[in-house]
Design a protein around this motif. Structure first.
Motif, short mmCIF file in Angstrom:
data_model
loop_
_atom_site.label_atom_id
_atom_site.label_comp_id
_atom_site.label_asym_id
_atom_site.label_seq_id
_atom_site.Cartn_x
_atom_site.Cartn_y
_atom_site.Cartn_z
N ALA A 301 0.69 -1.26 -0.06
CA ALA A 301 0.02 0.03 -0.08
C ALA A 301 0.93 1.21 0.01
O ALA A 301 0.60 2.23 -0.67
CB ALA A 301 -0.90 -0.01 1.20
N ARG A 302 1.89 1.00 0.65
CA ARG A 302 2.74 2.27 0.85
C ARG A 302 3.58 2.79 -0.52
O ARG A 302 3.86 3.86 -0.86
CB ARG A 302 3.78 2.30 2.06
N ALA A 303 3.83 1.43 -0.88
CA ALA A 303 4.85 1.79 -2.34
C ALA A 303 3.53 2.24 -3.52
O ALA A 303 4.08 2.98 -4.21
CB ALA A 303 5.18 0.25 -2.87
N ALA A 304 2.40 1.92 -3.56
CA ALA A 304 1.58 2.27 -4.41
C ALA A 304 1.29 3.85 -4.07
O ALA A 304 0.64 4.41 -4.92
CB ALA A 304 0.35 1.59 -4.08
N LEU A 305 1.40 4.31 -2.95
CA LEU A 305 1.11 5.66 -2.61
C LEU A 305 2.12 6.57 -3.16
O LEU A 305 1.96 7.58 -3.76
CB LEU A 305 1.17 5.89 -0.97
N VAL A 306 3.62 5.89 -3.06
CA VAL A 306 4.69 6.68 -3.69
C VAL A 306 4.35 6.75 -5.29
O VAL A 306 4.65 7.77 -5.82
CB VAL A 306 5.98 5.75 -3.25
N ASP A 307 3.87 5.78 -5.85
CA ASP A 307 3.60 5.72 -7.24
C ASP A 307 2.78 6.83 -7.58
O ASP A 307 2.51 7.66 -8.80
CB ASP A 307 2.98 4.47 -7.68
N ARG A 308 1.45 7.03 -6.56
CA ARG A 308 0.40 8.15 -6.92
C ARG A 308 1.13 9.39 -6.56
O ARG A 308 0.83 10.45 -7.32
CB ARG A 308 -0.65 7.90 -6.08
N PHE A 309 2.19 9.66 -5.85
CA PHE A 309 2.81 10.93 -5.64
C PHE A 309 3.43 11.16 -7.16
O PHE A 309 3.61 12.27 -7.68
CB PHE A 309 3.80 10.70 -4.81
N ALA A 310 4.09 10.11 -7.52
CA ALA A 310 5.16 10.09 -8.63
C ALA A 310 4.13 10.67 -10.01
O ALA A 310 4.56 11.29 -10.66
CB ALA A 310 5.67 8.95 -8.99
N ALA A 311 3.00 9.87 -9.97
CA ALA A 311 1.99 10.17 -11.17
C ALA A 311 1.64 11.57 -11.24
O ALA A 311 1.51 12.25 -12.22
CB ALA A 311 0.82 9.25 -11.14
N VAL A 312 1.46 12.42 -10.01
CA VAL A 312 0.92 13.75 -9.88
C VAL A 312 1.98 14.56 -10.34
O VAL A 312 1.90 15.41 -11.05
CB VAL A 312 0.43 14.04 -8.53
N PHE A 313 3.26 14.44 -9.85
CA PHE A 313 4.33 15.48 -10.19
C PHE A 313 4.66 15.26 -11.78
O PHE A 313 5.18 16.22 -12.23
CB PHE A 313 5.53 14.89 -9.48
N ALA A 314 4.41 14.13 -12.14
CA ALA A 314 4.47 14.02 -13.84
C ALA A 314 3.66 14.85 -14.67
O ALA A 314 3.87 14.98 -15.72
CB ALA A 314 4.67 12.47 -14.20
N THR A 315 2.56 15.34 -13.97
CA THR A 315 1.74 16.01 -14.94
C THR A 315 2.00 17.42 -15.16
O THR A 315 1.43 17.86 -16.29
CB THR A 315 0.06 15.81 -14.27
N ARG A 316 2.82 18.11 -14.24
CA ARG A 316 3.04 19.45 -14.64
C ARG A 316 4.51 19.77 -14.66
O ARG A 316 5.46 18.94 -14.35
CB ARG A 316 2.52 20.32 -13.30
#
Length: 480
Positions: A301-316
């Motif tokens: 679950a925590r690894a998946a959370l890091v991936d969500r952080f990365a996905a948001v930062f990659a948008t801008r």
């Protein structure tokens, strides 16, 4: 700010050390105003010959020896040792990195220095300390990192063998900082009426100091200490543990943006909560993101959370994130290449890069003075000295002979009349200097000492100039 106005103005440091740690320490002392004299063997500091771009010319040497003066002494001879003792008599501190036996032969052990000058602070940089089973063991930075565990601090799963993180000499450079501190403490204590101390610093201790926050054990852990050589399985296990911990930390890491990379640093809960609000995310572990996961489900679950952080930062793009995070007082930065910092405004306006005119080479840009004194960035120092460039000047002081005119020479113009670039100046012993050491090979005779600010001259028909008077006064005061 001129050298005469800096905190260590009037303090003379003799540096007999070669390579990195000692010369780095004395360079910093020179930046604070000390007169640093680099005492080199006839072949010069071995670092002059490391990765040379011309015979006897190395940017590695330039980096650690700017602003110094160089005198060549052959400490294998009685005459060279006698000249060294006279220099010590007028010094405030002595720094060397010789093994104890060689230091004693050359008159640089603590007792010999104290006999020559009771007020001189003595500083020795060793590999592993002067006691214990490794006391006489030869070692350099990578060996200290290996024996201290530092070489394993950044192990990666793809590593076939341990490696130095970034190739940075962390043990050497940290030992240099500790040596600089020890000189300052020694001089300060001496001025309060205490005996000038003898202080030892080791690469092993420096490498452990870098790991101070990790080198902690509470009580009896119940685990038997590992023994024996590192195995491939232990390297792999350590690398996977390190990578696993990094994988679960979303707040202190780098992310890819739409056009570049972003470094993020949230070290308290308030910053982390503000970041979650910006990203529109929720984190049940926000109060302690470094805690080990309770089970594999939590790890996933925590690894998946890091991936969500990365996905948001990659948008801008990067500039968007830097602006937004700055408005919310969240530390962040773009990732830069070292070579681009020579022209970086933040670096240049704070005096952290300087240009010197290296004789025979031309303009050289390197690290500036890291100390900003009374709000003023220091001007460029003199360039690294040519081998023996100031021998006549410094040895002439000992005999009361005329020397060259004093000057700060911030542009690096040469002083006196030394030979061509890379050619040794006069030595204290007769004979032709030995051939130069090959790259990376220690010079056969005494290690080098760090030079510093130029001494004031003595002209024929005039009384000794201030620098010479000060040297004589100090020697007389110390009973020499």
């Amino acid at each position: 700010m001129r050298l005469a106005e800096r905190p260590l103005a009037g303090v003379r440091v003799l540096d007999y050390a070669q390579y990195v740690a000692g010369p780095f320490a004395t360079m910093l002392l020179g930046d604070l105003g000390a007169d640093v004299v680099k005492v080199e063997p006839p072949t010069g500091d071995a670092w002059r010959h490391y990765n040379p771009h011309a015979p006897g010319e190395s940017t590695w040497f330039y980096a650690l020896n700017r602003g110094k003066r160089s005198v060549t002494l052959d400490l294998k001879t009685e005459e060279g040792r006698a000249a060294s003792a006279r220099l010590i008599a007028g010094a405030d501190a002595v720094v060397h990195n010789m093994p104890p036996e060689r230091a004693a032969r050359f008159g640089l052990d603590r007792e010999s220095v104290r006999a020559a000058n009771p007020r001189a602070v003595w500083n020795c940089v060793t590999a592993f300390g002067t006691e214990g089973p490794d006391a006489g063991r030869l070692g350099y930075d990578i060996i200290a990192q290996a024996l201290s565990g530092l070489l394993m601090a950044d192990a990666r799963p793809e590593d076939a063998v341990p490696r130095r993180s970034g190739g940075i000499a962390m043990a050497d450079l940290t030992a240099g900082l500790l040596t600089c501190i020890s000189v300052l403490a020694g001089v300060a204590g001496r001025e309060r009426g205490r005996q000038a101390p003898g202080v030892e610093v080791s690469l092993l201790g420096a490498a452990l100091a870098v790991q101070v926050q990790r080198f902690v054990r509470i009580g009896d852990s119940g685990e038997a200490a590992d023994s024996g050589p590192l195995t491939a399985a232990e390297l792999d296990r350590t690398a996977r543990t390190t990578a696993g911990a990094d994988r679960l930390e979303p707040y202190y890491r780098c992310y890819r943006t739409a056009d570049s990379f972003l470094a993020l640093a949230c070290l308290n809960t308030a910053q982390r909560r503000r970041l979650l609000g910006i990203l529109g995310l929720d984190d049940p572990w926000v109060a302690d993101p470094q805690a080990a996961p309770a089970d594999e489900a939590e790890r996933a679950a925590r690894a998946a959370l890091v991936d969500r952080f990365a996905a948001v930062f990659a948008t801008r793009p990067l500039d968007h994130w830097l602006s937004v995070l700055a408005k919310h007082d969240i530390p962040s930065g773009d990732v830069r290449l070292l070579g681009r910092l020579f022209d970086d405004r933040q670096v240049t306006v704070n005096g952290l890069v300087q240009t010197v005119r290296q004789p025979g080479v031309g303009p050289v840009q390197l690290l500036g003075n890291v100390f900003k004194i009374d709000g003023t960035a220091a001007p460029a120092a003199r360039p690294a000295p040519r081998l023996g460039e100031h021998s006549a000047e410094l040895l002439g002081e000992l005999h009361g002979q005329p020397t060259g005119e004093p000057t700060d020479r911030p542009t690096g113009e040469p002083s006196g009349t030394p030979g061509p670039t890379g050619t040794p100046g006069p030595t204290a012993s007769p004979g032709t200097p030995a051939p130069a050491a090959s790259p990376g090979t220690p010079a056969p005779s005494a290690p080098a000492a760090s030079p510093g600010t130029p001494a004031t001259s003595t002209r024929a028909g005039h009384s000794p100039a201030p620098g010479v008077r000060q040297l004589r006064h100090t020697a007389e005061r110390n009973g020499a």
